[in-house]
Write a protein that holds these residues in place. Structure first.
Motif, PDB file in Angstrom:
ATOM      1  N   UNK A  81       0.751  -1.156  -0.135  1.00 22.73           N
ATOM      2  CA  UNK A  81       0.254   0.189   0.071  1.00 22.73           C
ATOM      3  C   UNK A  81       0.588   1.111  -0.279  1.00 22.73           C
ATOM      4  N   UNK A  82       2.371   0.907  -0.446  1.00 31.66           N
ATOM      5  CA  UNK A  82       3.462   2.643  -0.296  1.00 31.66           C
ATOM      6  C   UNK A  82       3.571   2.655   0.960  1.00 31.66           C
ATOM      7  N   UNK A  83       3.422   2.278   2.037  1.00 34.11           N
ATOM      8  CA  UNK A  83       4.229   2.786   3.921  1.00 34.11           C
ATOM      9  C   UNK A  83       5.412   2.370   3.379  1.00 34.11           C
ATOM     10  N   UNK A  84       6.717   3.100   4.132  1.00 32.95           N
ATOM     11  CA  UNK A  84       8.131   2.857   4.325  1.00 32.95           C
ATOM     12  C   UNK A  84       8.224   1.747   4.813  1.00 32.95           C
ATOM     13  N   UNK A  85       8.887   1.091   4.294  1.00 30.64           N
ATOM     14  CA  UNK A  85      10.001  -0.199   4.888  1.00 30.64           C
ATOM     15  C   UNK A  85      10.884   0.027   6.098  1.00 30.64           C
ATOM     16  N   UNK A  86      10.848   1.514   7.135  1.00 27.56           N
ATOM     17  CA  UNK A  86      11.927   1.485   7.897  1.00 27.56           C
ATOM     18  C   UNK A  86      11.764   0.606   8.733  1.00 27.56           C
TER      19      UNK A  86
END
Length: 61
Positions: free
Chosen positions: A29-34
């Motif tokens: 869904x476009x969440x950043x993978x931090x």
């Protein structure tokens, strides 16, 4: 602590599928993978799958 019946196999599958759907939704869904996102996913997996594994082991006895 009060006695709890173990989860049924159907309940285990439904809970796992819902958790997997939520994780896939977050990842694609476009969440950043931090760091905080990965830590949250890891901890949610522990919270979801610990009771499932515990119920599975209890049913196998």
């Amino acid at each position: 602590m009060a006695y709890r019946r173990p989860l049924t196999p159907t309940q285990m599958v439904i809970i796992s599928a819902l958790w997997l759907a939520l994780v896939l939704w977050l990842l694609f869904g476009g969440a950043r993978l931090d760091g905080p996102t990965l830590l949250t996913l890891l901890l949610s997996g522990v919270i979801v799958f610990y009771p499932i594994v515990k119920s599975w082991r209890q049913r196998r006895r």
